[in-house]
Design a protein around this motif. Sequence first.
Motif, mmCIF file in Angstrom:
data_model
loop_
_atom_site.group_PDB
_atom_site.id
_atom_site.type_symbol
_atom_site.label_atom_id
_atom_site.label_comp_id
_atom_site.label_asym_id
_atom_site.label_seq_id
_atom_site.Cartn_x
_atom_site.Cartn_y
_atom_site.Cartn_z
ATOM 1 N N TRP A 201 121.901 75.214 3.939
ATOM 2 C CA TRP A 201 121.151 74.561 2.678
ATOM 3 C C TRP A 201 120.196 73.552 3.091
ATOM 4 C CZ3 TRP A 201 119.640 76.168 -1.635
ATOM 5 C CH2 TRP A 201 119.073 75.380 -2.665
ATOM 6 N N LYS A 202 120.566 72.538 4.054
ATOM 7 C CA LYS A 202 119.846 71.499 4.715
ATOM 8 C C LYS A 202 118.765 71.997 5.198
ATOM 9 C CE LYS A 202 120.679 67.325 7.691
ATOM 10 N NZ LYS A 202 121.315 66.720 8.308
ATOM 11 N N ARG A 203 118.992 72.995 6.121
ATOM 12 C CA ARG A 203 117.913 73.789 6.962
ATOM 13 C C ARG A 203 116.805 74.150 6.104
ATOM 14 N NH1 ARG A 203 120.082 77.199 11.945
ATOM 15 N NH2 ARG A 203 121.784 75.873 13.110
ATOM 16 N N ILE A 204 117.299 75.011 5.005
ATOM 17 C CA ILE A 204 116.422 75.645 4.113
ATOM 18 C C ILE A 204 115.343 74.414 3.339
ATOM 19 C CG2 ILE A 204 116.049 76.605 1.836
ATOM 20 C CD1 ILE A 204 118.681 78.340 2.688
ATOM 21 N N LYS A 205 116.024 73.240 2.943
ATOM 22 C CA LYS A 205 115.373 72.388 2.447
ATOM 23 C C LYS A 205 114.566 71.532 3.323
ATOM 24 C CE LYS A 205 116.082 70.686 -1.088
ATOM 25 N NZ LYS A 205 117.141 70.330 -1.958
ATOM 26 N N LYS A 206 114.740 71.732 4.632
ATOM 27 C CA LYS A 206 113.773 71.049 5.714
ATOM 28 C C LYS A 206 112.578 71.981 5.760
ATOM 29 C CE LYS A 206 113.508 69.190 10.248
ATOM 30 N NZ LYS A 206 114.296 68.856 11.395
ATOM 31 N N SER A 207 112.913 73.479 5.819
ATOM 32 C CA SER A 207 111.856 74.284 5.880
ATOM 33 C C SER A 207 110.776 74.260 4.668
ATOM 34 C CB SER A 207 112.377 75.542 5.775
ATOM 35 O OG SER A 207 112.841 75.948 7.376
ATOM 36 N N LEU A 208 111.409 74.145 3.432
ATOM 37 C CA LEU A 208 110.722 74.084 2.414
ATOM 38 C C LEU A 208 109.709 72.924 2.270
ATOM 39 C CD1 LEU A 208 113.227 75.040 -0.566
ATOM 40 C CD2 LEU A 208 111.279 76.511 0.553
ATOM 41 N N SER A 209 110.265 71.764 2.907
ATOM 42 C CA SER A 209 109.229 70.509 3.231
ATOM 43 C C SER A 209 108.104 70.750 3.879
ATOM 44 C CB SER A 209 110.320 69.226 3.528
ATOM 45 O OG SER A 209 110.442 69.380 4.823
ATOM 46 N N MET A 210 108.168 71.654 4.633
ATOM 47 C CA MET A 210 106.950 71.720 5.669
ATOM 48 C C MET A 210 105.883 72.772 4.749
ATOM 49 S SD MET A 210 109.532 72.699 8.939
ATOM 50 C CE MET A 210 107.925 73.435 10.029
ATOM 51 N N ILE A 211 106.219 73.366 3.582
ATOM 52 C CA ILE A 211 105.165 74.133 3.122
ATOM 53 C C ILE A 211 103.904 73.390 2.826
ATOM 54 C CG2 ILE A 211 104.488 75.078 0.798
ATOM 55 C CD1 ILE A 211 107.452 76.441 0.657
ATOM 56 N N LYS A 212 104.062 72.168 2.346
ATOM 57 C CA LYS A 212 102.542 71.300 2.413
ATOM 58 C C LYS A 212 101.662 71.367 3.558
ATOM 59 C CE LYS A 212 104.561 68.018 -0.920
ATOM 60 N NZ LYS A 212 106.025 68.497 -0.923
ATOM 61 N N GLU A 213 102.327 71.405 4.886
ATOM 62 C CA GLU A 213 101.510 71.398 5.915
ATOM 63 C C GLU A 213 101.108 73.036 6.094
ATOM 64 O OE1 GLU A 213 103.182 69.395 9.604
ATOM 65 O OE2 GLU A 213 105.067 69.162 8.106
ATOM 66 N N PHE A 214 101.945 74.107 5.989
ATOM 67 C CA PHE A 214 101.423 75.481 6.028
ATOM 68 C C PHE A 214 100.306 75.713 5.093
ATOM 69 C CE2 PHE A 214 105.444 76.290 8.705
ATOM 70 C CZ PHE A 214 104.997 77.060 9.316
#
Length: 304
Positions: A201-214
């Motif tokens: 879950w922690k990893r998923i939240k970190k990935s979601l936080s990268m969407i703004k860059e993507f």
Amino acid sequence: MLTEEQKNRLENARFRIIGNHSAIKTCEWTRKALRGEGFCYKQKFYGIQSHRCLQFTPSLQFCNHKCLFCWRDTSITSSRWKGFIDDPKFILEEAIKKHREILQGFKGNPKVDLKKFQEALHPNQIAISLAGEPTMYPKLPELIDETKRIGMTSFLVTNGTFPNMLKKILSHPPTQLYITLPAPDEKIYKKTCVPIIKNGWKRIKKSLSMIKEFRKKCRTVIRLTLVKDLNFIYPEKYAEIIEEANPEYVEVKSFMSVGFARKRIEYSRMPLHEEIKRFSEEIEKHSNYKIIDEKKDSRVVLLK
């Protein structure tokens, strides 16, 4: 490595195995499109051509989730990469070759448009999503680069548990990045995805936080796959996570009772399209996202 029994079972399910860890399977929507029986919701939403799409995975037997809603055979998956790493150019060339071999049988079908058939032999879109978790493939950035080199668009679908690979992909972006949001909170995530890792879950939240860059690099989508009496709950919590991540699009989709998922979840827990629509309207109420499209036969609603 896959056993011979596992390989035979996959081949019987119309998978075609490539090298040590890759595979294709011709999508049912590709088949329908060739027969003039409709097209995938991705064509309706994003403009790809269903009959020219190649369904592919570079990590057939590797995944760190055993999601209950997954139609794949999760009994074969390993949470750690094992064995040889095939070259991206090789697996992509073989994927197209095997895809063409499978399609040959359509040529004699009177329902098939011959122009579409010829186009289908030259796929221009690849869905990196067939099975396993593609971000576990160590050479994924090079694979995406290779798809661009030969003129293909690419849709990468990830469960978001490898943010370090996503960080690498920022400089090798696909045409469209999907990140699955499988639950509104960690408790439901563990129940839904049956993770083989402790900090998913922690990893998923970190990935979601990268969407703004993507969003500066490619089209971004958060996908919800919903199952009654499991994760089809708390739309306001989903909305909160979506707002924070800020993707361009959100797909709210029903779990489909197909493949191996039928052994885990009964048909009655598959939400109707009308129920998916109402759930999407609740997300709309609690966010800045608005419903812009839907496809009833796929039980999916698109928000932007």
